[in-house]
Design a protein around this motif. Structure first.
Motif, PDB file in Angstrom:
ATOM      1  N   ASN A 153       0.816  -1.215  -0.036  1.00 40.56           N
ATOM      2  CA  ASN A 153       0.112  -0.049  -0.198  1.00 40.56           C
ATOM      3  C   ASN A 153       0.985   1.296  -0.033  1.00 40.56           C
ATOM      4  O   ASN A 153       1.815   1.525   0.868  1.00 40.56           O
ATOM      5  CB  ASN A 153      -0.813  -0.005   1.197  1.00 40.56           C
TER       6      ASN A 153
ATOM      7  N   GLN B  57      -1.461  -0.412  -4.141  1.00 42.99           N
ATOM      8  CA  GLN B  57      -2.851   0.468  -3.557  1.00 42.99           C
ATOM      9  C   GLN B  57      -2.332   1.776  -3.348  1.00 42.99           C
ATOM     10  O   GLN B  57      -1.639   2.153  -2.882  1.00 42.99           O
ATOM     11  CB  GLN B  57      -3.509  -0.448  -2.450  1.00 42.99           C
TER      12      GLN B  57
ATOM     13  N   HIS C  81      -8.360  -3.749  -3.018  1.00 44.39           N
ATOM     14  CA  HIS C  81      -8.242  -2.867  -2.042  1.00 44.39           C
ATOM     15  C   HIS C  81      -9.633  -2.810  -1.388  1.00 44.39           C
ATOM     16  O   HIS C  81     -10.607  -2.044  -2.029  1.00 44.39           O
ATOM     17  CB  HIS C  81      -7.655  -1.651  -2.348  1.00 44.39           C
TER      18      HIS C  81
ATOM     19  N   ASP D 254      -4.633  -4.945  -0.060  1.00 46.60           N
ATOM     20  CA  ASP D 254      -4.931  -4.364   1.253  1.00 46.60           C
ATOM     21  C   ASP D 254      -6.545  -4.689   1.419  1.00 46.60           C
ATOM     22  O   ASP D 254      -7.334  -4.075   0.950  1.00 46.60           O
ATOM     23  CB  ASP D 254      -4.706  -2.867   1.398  1.00 46.60           C
TER      24      ASP D 254
ATOM     25  N   ASN E 184      -7.888  -4.678   4.377  1.00 51.66           N
ATOM     26  CA  ASN E 184      -8.398  -4.032   5.609  1.00 51.66           C
ATOM     27  C   ASN E 184      -9.042  -4.771   6.398  1.00 51.66           C
ATOM     28  O   ASN E 184     -10.159  -4.255   7.191  1.00 51.66           O
ATOM     29  CB  ASN E 184      -9.465  -2.876   4.927  1.00 51.66           C
TER      30      ASN E 184
ATOM     31  N   THR F 271       1.183  -6.132   8.825  1.00 53.93           N
ATOM     32  CA  THR F 271       1.560  -5.322   7.933  1.00 53.93           C
ATOM     33  C   THR F 271       1.007  -3.895   8.123  1.00 53.93           C
ATOM     34  O   THR F 271       1.359  -2.763   7.516  1.00 53.93           O
ATOM     35  CB  THR F 271       0.916  -5.580   6.636  1.00 53.93           C
ATOM     36  N   PHE F 272       0.404  -3.798   9.496  1.00 50.87           N
ATOM     37  CA  PHE F 272      -0.221  -2.371   9.690  1.00 50.87           C
ATOM     38  C   PHE F 272      -0.191  -2.503  11.352  1.00 50.87           C
ATOM     39  O   PHE F 272      -0.372  -3.516  12.168  1.00 50.87           O
ATOM     40  CB  PHE F 272      -1.500  -2.115   9.139  1.00 50.87           C
TER      41      PHE F 272
ATOM     42  N   ASP G 102      -3.090  -6.761   5.056  1.00 52.54           N
ATOM     43  CA  ASP G 102      -2.727  -6.805   3.645  1.00 52.54           C
ATOM     44  C   ASP G 102      -2.276  -8.322   3.505  1.00 52.54           C
ATOM     45  O   ASP G 102      -1.872  -8.894   4.250  1.00 52.54           O
ATOM     46  CB  ASP G 102      -1.316  -6.009   3.538  1.00 52.54           C
TER      47      ASP G 102
ATOM     48  N   HIS H  78       2.127   1.441   5.775  1.00 54.02           N
ATOM     49  CA  HIS H  78       1.838  -0.398   5.692  1.00 54.02           C
ATOM     50  C   HIS H  78       3.346  -0.703   5.445  1.00 54.02           C
ATOM     51  O   HIS H  78       4.024  -0.053   4.695  1.00 54.02           O
ATOM     52  CB  HIS H  78       0.865  -0.608   4.441  1.00 54.02           C
TER      53      HIS H  78
END
Length: 356
Positions: free
Chosen positions: A97, A147, A228, A268, A270, A301-302, A312, A346
């Motif tokens: 991302n 993304q 995404h 991604d 989410n 990843t986040f 992700d 990310h």
């Protein structure tokens, strides 16, 4: 077979046993063979609106394999350490991302410090492009799902800044002002691409276009889907679930029609592996999340409220044409940090896949 239970509700071998008991006196070996044939036909995937009649390639398979409807789902979707031996070429695939990789033009008319769109100066834009390009170069991936890229022009600028630009650079433009879209950078040759916007649930559309890119890499067929899903900010109940269900239907039907291809989905999404949307993608086993069973410290990843999350993802549709290289998936972060990569909020998620 229990009282009240229909024949279609029991396993195929049990169906044959029941039929054989009922009609043993008149069932010849030839007729028994027919029973097997009709039962097998009944298990073929049904047609749907997603199966385009021109979806099948008009030429022979790349690599000379003949496609077969119906993918094999089982433990054989992995190769490498602790799994099946690697016999085909291996490619590296990543999802990354870009975190609002926008241009120098204010399209929305609202580009203040707290607005969704940010108007960068040329110097700021060039610096962001250089930072992202260095991060992408370090991935050394054959396919990258991106993304939050605003336009094809931004993607082209990013690709041009790479040490070795990709021959395939496609963005799926959503179409609204200052939209942040999905894209694919890939090695090999582009064979075809298409975008999906409609969901099975007519209440919604894909929040960003769902992008399919068909590639010829080293003489092998690869079908890559970039996604995404709707963010949880200003969440809409059920939209990610509808996106996941529709993406599942599209990807699994394409895989069933192209069993000689490596079929992968990245992006991604989410949401986390135990969420309803991710279960809608992976619950039936027709799509496999390659990071399943991995330690979250290796694949997050986040970071949200100081909690590491897997949002992700890379997924594979088990086919004869490809395998995930076991234990190859991992996330990359900026050196000395545990949040983000290449200036993005990310991390990048990277894995390897065998083509057969």
């Amino acid at each position: 077979m229990m009282p009240g239970e229909s024949l279609s509700e029991i396993p195929l071998i049990e169906q044959v046993r029941v039929i054989n008991q009922r009609f043993r006196s008149c069932l010849s070996p030839l007729l028994l063979l027919c029973v097997f044939w009709f039962a097998a036909c009944g298990s073929a995937p049904p047609d749907s609106d997603w199966r385009d009649p021109v979806d099948a390639w008009q030429s022979d398979d790349v690599g000379g394999e003949q496609d077969a409807v119906g993918s094999v789902v089982g433990d054989g979707w992995r190769s490498g350490p602790g799994a099946e031996a690697i016999v085909g070429p291996v490619i590296t695939v990543a999802t990354f991302n870009q975190h609002h990789l926008s241009d120098t033009i204010c399209q929305s008319g609202q580009c203040g410090p707290n607005d969704f769109e940010r108007k960068w100066s040329q110097a700021e834009f060039d610096a962001r492009i250089a930072e992202r390009a260095a991060a992408i170069d370090a991935l050394n991936a054959d396919i990258i799902f991106l993304q939050e890229v605003e336009t094809q022009a931004v993607l082209d600028a990013l690709n041009a800044a790479l040490d070795d630009p990709y021959p395939v650079a496609i963005l799926a433009e959503t179409g609204y002002s200052a939209s942040l879209d999905v894209a694919v950078l890939a090695r090999g040759a582009l064979v075809d691409s298409r975008e999906y916007s409609e969901l099975n649930d007519s209440t919604y559309r894909f929040s960003r276009r769902f992008l399919r890119v068909d590639l010829d890499i080293q003489g092998e067929r690869v079908i890559a889907f970039s996604a995404h899903f709707k963010a949880k900010y200003q969440d809409q109940a059920g939209r990610r679930i509808a996106e996941a269900k529709t993406a599942h239907q599209i990807v699994t039907e394409v895989a069933a029609n192209h069993d000689g291809a490596l079929v992968i989905l990245g992006g991604d999404l989410n949401d986390t592996p135990d969420s309803e949307p991710l279960m809608a993608l992976t619950g039936d086993g027709l799509l496999k999340r390659v990071a399943e069973g991995m330690d979250i410290l290796d694949v997050y990843t986040f970071v949200y409220q100081q909690r590491r999350q897997e949002i992700d993802h890379l997924l594979i549709a088990p086919t004869r044409g490809g395998r995930y290289v076991n234990e190859s998936v991992h996330s990359l972060h900026d050196e000395g940090e545990w949040v983000g990569y290449g200036g993005s909020d990310h991390s990048a998620l990277v894995g390897q896949f065998e083509m057969r």
